[in-house]
Every structure is written in structure tokens, then in C-alpha cells.
Design an enzyme around this catalytic site. Structure first.
Site, PDB file in Angstrom:
ATOM      1  N   THR A  49       1.912  -4.224   4.206  1.00  0.00           N
ATOM      2  CA  THR A  49       1.847  -4.487   5.644  1.00  0.00           C
ATOM      3  C   THR A  49       1.276  -5.867   5.978  1.00  0.00           C
ATOM      4  O   THR A  49       1.482  -6.359   7.084  1.00  0.00           O
ATOM      5  CB  THR A  49       0.999  -3.415   6.362  1.00  0.00           C
ATOM      6  OG1 THR A  49      -0.327  -3.442   5.823  1.00  0.00           O
ATOM      7  CG2 THR A  49       1.608  -2.038   6.216  1.00  0.00           C
ATOM      8  N   ASP A  50       0.559  -6.476   5.016  1.00  0.00           N
ATOM      9  CA  ASP A  50      -0.154  -7.719   5.357  1.00  0.00           C
ATOM     10  C   ASP A  50       0.784  -8.854   5.774  1.00  0.00           C
ATOM     11  O   ASP A  50       0.474  -9.619   6.691  1.00  0.00           O
ATOM     12  CB  ASP A  50      -1.017  -8.177   4.170  1.00  0.00           C
ATOM     13  CG  ASP A  50      -2.216  -7.263   3.949  1.00  0.00           C
ATOM     14  OD1 ASP A  50      -2.467  -6.396   4.794  1.00  0.00           O
ATOM     15  OD2 ASP A  50      -2.901  -7.430   2.921  1.00  0.00           O
ATOM     16  N   THR A  97       0.831  -1.209   0.000  1.00  0.00           N
ATOM     17  CA  THR A  97       0.000   0.000   0.000  1.00  0.00           C
ATOM     18  C   THR A  97       0.864   1.258   0.000  1.00  0.00           C
ATOM     19  O   THR A  97       0.451   2.299  -0.501  1.00  0.00           O
ATOM     20  CB  THR A  97      -0.942  -0.036   1.224  1.00  0.00           C
ATOM     21  OG1 THR A  97      -1.860  -1.109   1.037  1.00  0.00           O
ATOM     22  CG2 THR A  97      -1.724   1.252   1.385  1.00  0.00           C
ATOM     23  N   LYS A 129       0.995  -7.362  12.845  1.00  0.00           N
ATOM     24  CA  LYS A 129      -0.063  -6.433  12.432  1.00  0.00           C
ATOM     25  C   LYS A 129      -1.271  -6.661  13.325  1.00  0.00           C
ATOM     26  O   LYS A 129      -1.756  -7.796  13.441  1.00  0.00           O
ATOM     27  CB  LYS A 129      -0.413  -6.664  10.956  1.00  0.00           C
ATOM     28  CG  LYS A 129      -1.362  -5.625  10.398  1.00  0.00           C
ATOM     29  CD  LYS A 129      -1.486  -5.701   8.880  1.00  0.00           C
ATOM     30  CE  LYS A 129      -2.424  -4.598   8.398  1.00  0.00           C
ATOM     31  NZ  LYS A 129      -2.582  -4.585   6.926  1.00  0.00           N
ATOM     32  N   SER A 162       1.413  -7.483  -0.698  1.00  0.00           N
ATOM     33  CA  SER A 162       2.206  -8.487   0.032  1.00  0.00           C
ATOM     34  C   SER A 162       1.429  -9.762   0.335  1.00  0.00           C
ATOM     35  O   SER A 162       1.998 -10.744   0.801  1.00  0.00           O
ATOM     36  CB  SER A 162       2.807  -7.889   1.305  1.00  0.00           C
ATOM     37  OG  SER A 162       1.841  -7.780   2.320  1.00  0.00           O
ATOM     38  N   GLN A 163       0.111  -9.766   0.032  1.00  0.00           N
ATOM     39  CA  GLN A 163      -0.621 -11.038   0.116  1.00  0.00           C
ATOM     40  C   GLN A 163      -0.053 -12.040  -0.890  1.00  0.00           C
ATOM     41  O   GLN A 163      -0.243 -13.246  -0.749  1.00  0.00           O
ATOM     42  CB  GLN A 163      -2.133 -10.823  -0.106  1.00  0.00           C
ATOM     43  CG  GLN A 163      -2.535 -10.376  -1.507  1.00  0.00           C
ATOM     44  CD  GLN A 163      -2.413  -8.870  -1.712  1.00  0.00           C
ATOM     45  OE1 GLN A 163      -1.864  -8.160  -0.875  1.00  0.00           O
ATOM     46  NE2 GLN A 163      -2.940  -8.377  -2.839  1.00  0.00           N
ATOM     47  N   GLU A 178       0.287 -27.538  29.228  1.00  0.00           N
ATOM     48  CA  GLU A 178      -1.076 -28.081  29.116  1.00  0.00           C
ATOM     49  C   GLU A 178      -1.115 -29.346  28.271  1.00  0.00           C
ATOM     50  O   GLU A 178      -2.112 -30.064  28.262  1.00  0.00           O
ATOM     51  CB  GLU A 178      -2.006 -27.014  28.545  1.00  0.00           C
ATOM     52  CG  GLU A 178      -2.152 -25.833  29.485  1.00  0.00           C
ATOM     53  CD  GLU A 178      -3.432 -25.060  29.271  1.00  0.00           C
ATOM     54  OE1 GLU A 178      -4.489 -25.670  29.065  1.00  0.00           O
ATOM     55  OE2 GLU A 178      -3.356 -23.823  29.304  1.00  0.00           O
ATOM     56  N   TYR A 198      -8.360   1.005  -3.998  1.00  0.00           N
ATOM     57  CA  TYR A 198      -7.001   1.294  -4.451  1.00  0.00           C
ATOM     58  C   TYR A 198      -6.335  -0.015  -4.791  1.00  0.00           C
ATOM     59  O   TYR A 198      -6.825  -1.096  -4.453  1.00  0.00           O
ATOM     60  CB  TYR A 198      -6.203   2.038  -3.380  1.00  0.00           C
ATOM     61  CG  TYR A 198      -5.716   1.165  -2.255  1.00  0.00           C
ATOM     62  CD1 TYR A 198      -6.552   0.840  -1.183  1.00  0.00           C
ATOM     63  CD2 TYR A 198      -4.422   0.647  -2.266  1.00  0.00           C
ATOM     64  CE1 TYR A 198      -6.104   0.022  -0.163  1.00  0.00           C
ATOM     65  CE2 TYR A 198      -3.974  -0.166  -1.236  1.00  0.00           C
ATOM     66  CZ  TYR A 198      -4.814  -0.479  -0.189  1.00  0.00           C
ATOM     67  OH  TYR A 198      -4.377  -1.291   0.816  1.00  0.00           O
TER      68      TYR A 198
END
Ligand code: SIN
Length: 364
Positions: free
Chosen positions: A126-127, A48, A199, A93-94, A321, A60
Site C-alpha cells: 500500500t505504501d 503486506t 494513502k 512496495s517501499q 500565488e 511482520y
């Protein structure tokens, strides 16, 4: 022989380690460029921060503007450093993949080995920024600053955050204080370490946090102020992986935990011959009983199984656990599932043995 020397010697047969001193020494080899300013190289990958808004509307597209346009929006960075740049790719970035990671790390290591490069900035969506940061943190041996930066608003949006973030990234990469801190992330005035940053908002400009340990520092008015140094990235020795001969990474999948979760995603990964599975379990890495049985079966077949958690903060503790030793599982500590996946991919380039992999997670 001091404690760290002994530890380093004991661990050197297991994986190559670098002390903070090693990294500082390497970082100190760098030289200032023309005008007495550091030489900072920017590798652009899209996101982005390079996004273009078609109109005044909300839509966008990430990864549209080239790096020269992004740098053109912050001409004052030329007063901080000698800036050079190149476009590695221009994607949202996906779509980040291991081929691009390997291309990126080869280029970063090549550049940082040069005496005339003092630091690297990587512009990134950022993803998946935290995953690339984690990958580079584990594969870049240099102590010179490597800083990832992105933005939540496209480059041509009203109130775009990219220019300020890019300016801050240049401040961080240019500072000698940034050396030997591991890979850093500069976002919205904060500086984070790669291993903890994540994120935390899909839309807010304050999109990143370090939920376990907090930011390392902040950037104000063209200066970076560090509040602490991460033992993990410096005095504490984390594994480092040489990926120079690799053109792909072992296949590792993530299965997400929830109430009444089916075993199907686990069995699908086993059938697809994945070499590792990370569980984003509930709570302290707990597993629905059917998923537990499927993962135990996967581990018994030699597939590396790492227990992490879908919970935002806190460690997934070994043997608290669940009896990890009994099932042959590995506990992720404070690595979230997507970063545990990165470390497991790298670990599997060395060994499939759960005990050895657990040590890598313990030291990461
Ligand atoms: C992306 O990750 O490329 C899109 C989202 C962003 O950069 O904020």
C-alpha cells in the site's frame, strides 16, 4: 465534427489520445472464458497483502507469501472468474522501482492485447500503490479493467483484510462496468480512480481516500456499484505514454516545503543533473523565498520544475500565488507530489518544454 472530435484532432499532434468510445470498443473486444466467466489474470508484486507475521507479535515482513497462497485464502473467487496468476516480484512496495514499473506495464499491455484476457489485478504494497496505479493509468491504453489491490494487515494476521480486498478486486475486474474507467484501486470496499487515490492512514484498514473527488464506487456482497464516472479517465482525454521502447525513466526528485526551508535539496538535485524537480510546496504550492530562488535558477537551466503541494486536497493553481510564467514553472493541479513526479517523468520522455508539459498536467 463534434466538440470531442475537434479536440481530439487538435490534440492528436501533441500526444496520442483515446476517447472513452475508443476504450469501450477495445474493452468490448474481450471474450468470456470457460464457464461463461471472465478471464482475470493476477500479477503479484508483494506488499503486506502477502506479508507474514513471525509470531503473535506486531512485527511482520511484507512480500513473503506467493500469489497461490493469497488466492487459496479466497476460493470463492473461482466462482466469479477464471483466475490465472503469476508472481512478478515479491517486495515491500517501499522498494518499488521504475525497472519493476516498466516490467509490469510491458506485461500488462501484452496480456490485455490478448482476446482471452478480460482484466488484470495487481497485488501491491500500500505504501507506493498510488504511484504504480498512476504510472499504469498513464501508460496502459486498453480500456479493459486493471485493478490494484493491497492490504493493511499481513496475510496471516487476525482479521487480515487482504482476502476481502482480493475478493473485491476480482469482483471489480470481472465487471463490464469497470471498463474504460482508467486504472482502479479496490481497497476496503471502495473503488478509486488512480489519479486521485492516495494513502491517508499509516495503520488503519480504511487507509485510502480520494481527497478531491471521492471514490468512484463501492463493492457490496460480490457486486460493484459505481456512483460516477471520471471525466479524466474517460470522456476527458488524458495523455497516454508509450513506454514500450524504454528501459529507464528520466530522473525527477521531490523537495518538501516547510517554514525556513533551505535551498540545499534543490541545489543537490541540480548538481546531480536531475531533469525534473517537483516541489511539495506549502498551501497553494507556495515556496520559501530561498527555495523559490533555487527553483527559478533550476528552471532557467532547463530543468522542468513542477509546483505541487504538501496539502492533502485541492489543486495547485497556475499563476495564482506565484507567477509561473515568469519563473518557467509548471502547476500540478490536483496531482499530489508523488503523482506529479510520475507524470513529469513520463512527460520528460517527450519534451523538456514547460509549456508542453503544462498542457499534459492540464489534461491529466
Ligand atoms: C508495502 O507497501 O509493501 C508495505 C505496507 C503495506 O503493504 O501496507
Amino acid at each position: 465534427m463534434g466538440y470531442f472530435d475537434k479536440l481530439k484532432k487538435a490534440m492528436s499532434g501533441f500526444f496520442p489520445v483515446q476517447t472513452r468510445e475508443d476504450k469501450d470498443a477495445k474493452a468490448a473486444e474481450s471474450v468470456a472464458g470457460p464457464r461463461g466467466l471472465p478471464n482475470i489474470h493476477v500479477l503479484a508484486t508483494g506488499g503486506t497483502i502477502a506479508g507474514k507475521q513471525a509470531s503473535a507479535g506486531p512485527h511482520y515482513h511484507a512480500g513473503e507469501h506467493g500469489i497461490e497462497a493469497l488466492l487459496g485464502a479466497v476460493p470463492t473467487v473461482r466462482g466469479l472468474a477464471n483466475i490465472s496468476s503469476e508472481q512478478v516480484t515479491n517486495i515491500g512496495s517501499q522498494d518499488m522501482d521504475e525497472k519493476t514499473w516498466l516490467k509490469l506495464v510491458h506485461r500488462v499491455n501484452e496480456l490485455l492485447a490478448r482476446a482471452d484476457v478480460d482484466g488484470i489485478i495487481i497485488t501491491h504494497g500500500t505504501d507506493t500503490l498510488e504511484e504504480t496505479a498512476c504510472f499504469l493509468d498513464l501508460t496502459v491504453p486498453s480500456g479493459k479493467p486493471v485493478v490494484l489491490v493491497g492490504a493493511m494487515r499481513p496475510a496471516d494476521a487476525v482479521g487480515a483484510d487482504g482476502p476481502a480486498n482480493l475478493f473485491d478486486a476480482v469482483v471489480v475486474a470481472s465487471s463490464p462496468d469497470s471498463a474504460a474507467r482508467g486504472v482502479l484501486v479496490a481497497m476496503n470496499g471502495n473503488v478509486f480512480e488512480a489519479r486521485d487515490v492516495t494513502k491517508v492512514s499509516t495503520t488503519a484498514v480504511q487507509a485510502f481516500a480520494a481527497p478531491n473527488f471521492g471514490p468512484l464506487g463501492q463493492v457490496h456482497d460480490g457486486r460493484v456499484f459505481y456512483w460516477r464516472r471520471s471525466d479524466r479517465a474517460s470522456a476527458r482525454q488524458q495523455p497516454e505514454f508509450d513506454v514500450s521502447g524504454l528501459d529507464k525513466l528520466p530522473a525527477v526528485g521531490i523537495v518538501y516545503g516547510h517554514a525556513n526551508a533551505p535551498a540545499l535539496p534543490v541545489t543537490a538535485l541540480v548538481e546531480a543533473q536531475y531533469r525534473g524537480i517537483v516541489s511539495a510546496g506549502v498551501g497553494n504550492g507556495n515556496l520559501y523565498h530561498e527555495v523559490l530562488a533555487a527553483l527559478a535558477d533550476a528552471a532557467s537551466r532547463g530543468i522542468a520544475v513542477v509546483r505541487s503541494s504538501r496539502v492533502a486536497a485541492g489543486p495547485t493553481m497556475r499563476g495564482i500565488e506565484l507567477d509561473d510564467a515568469r519563473y518557467g514553472f509548471i502547476a500540478a493541479g490536483t496531482l499530489n507530489p508523488q503523482k506529479a513526479r510520475v507524470l513529469l517523468q513520463l512527460a520528460l520522455t517527450r519534451t523538456q518544454e514547460p509549456g508542453e508539459i503544462q498542457k499534459m498536467f492540464d489534461y491529466c
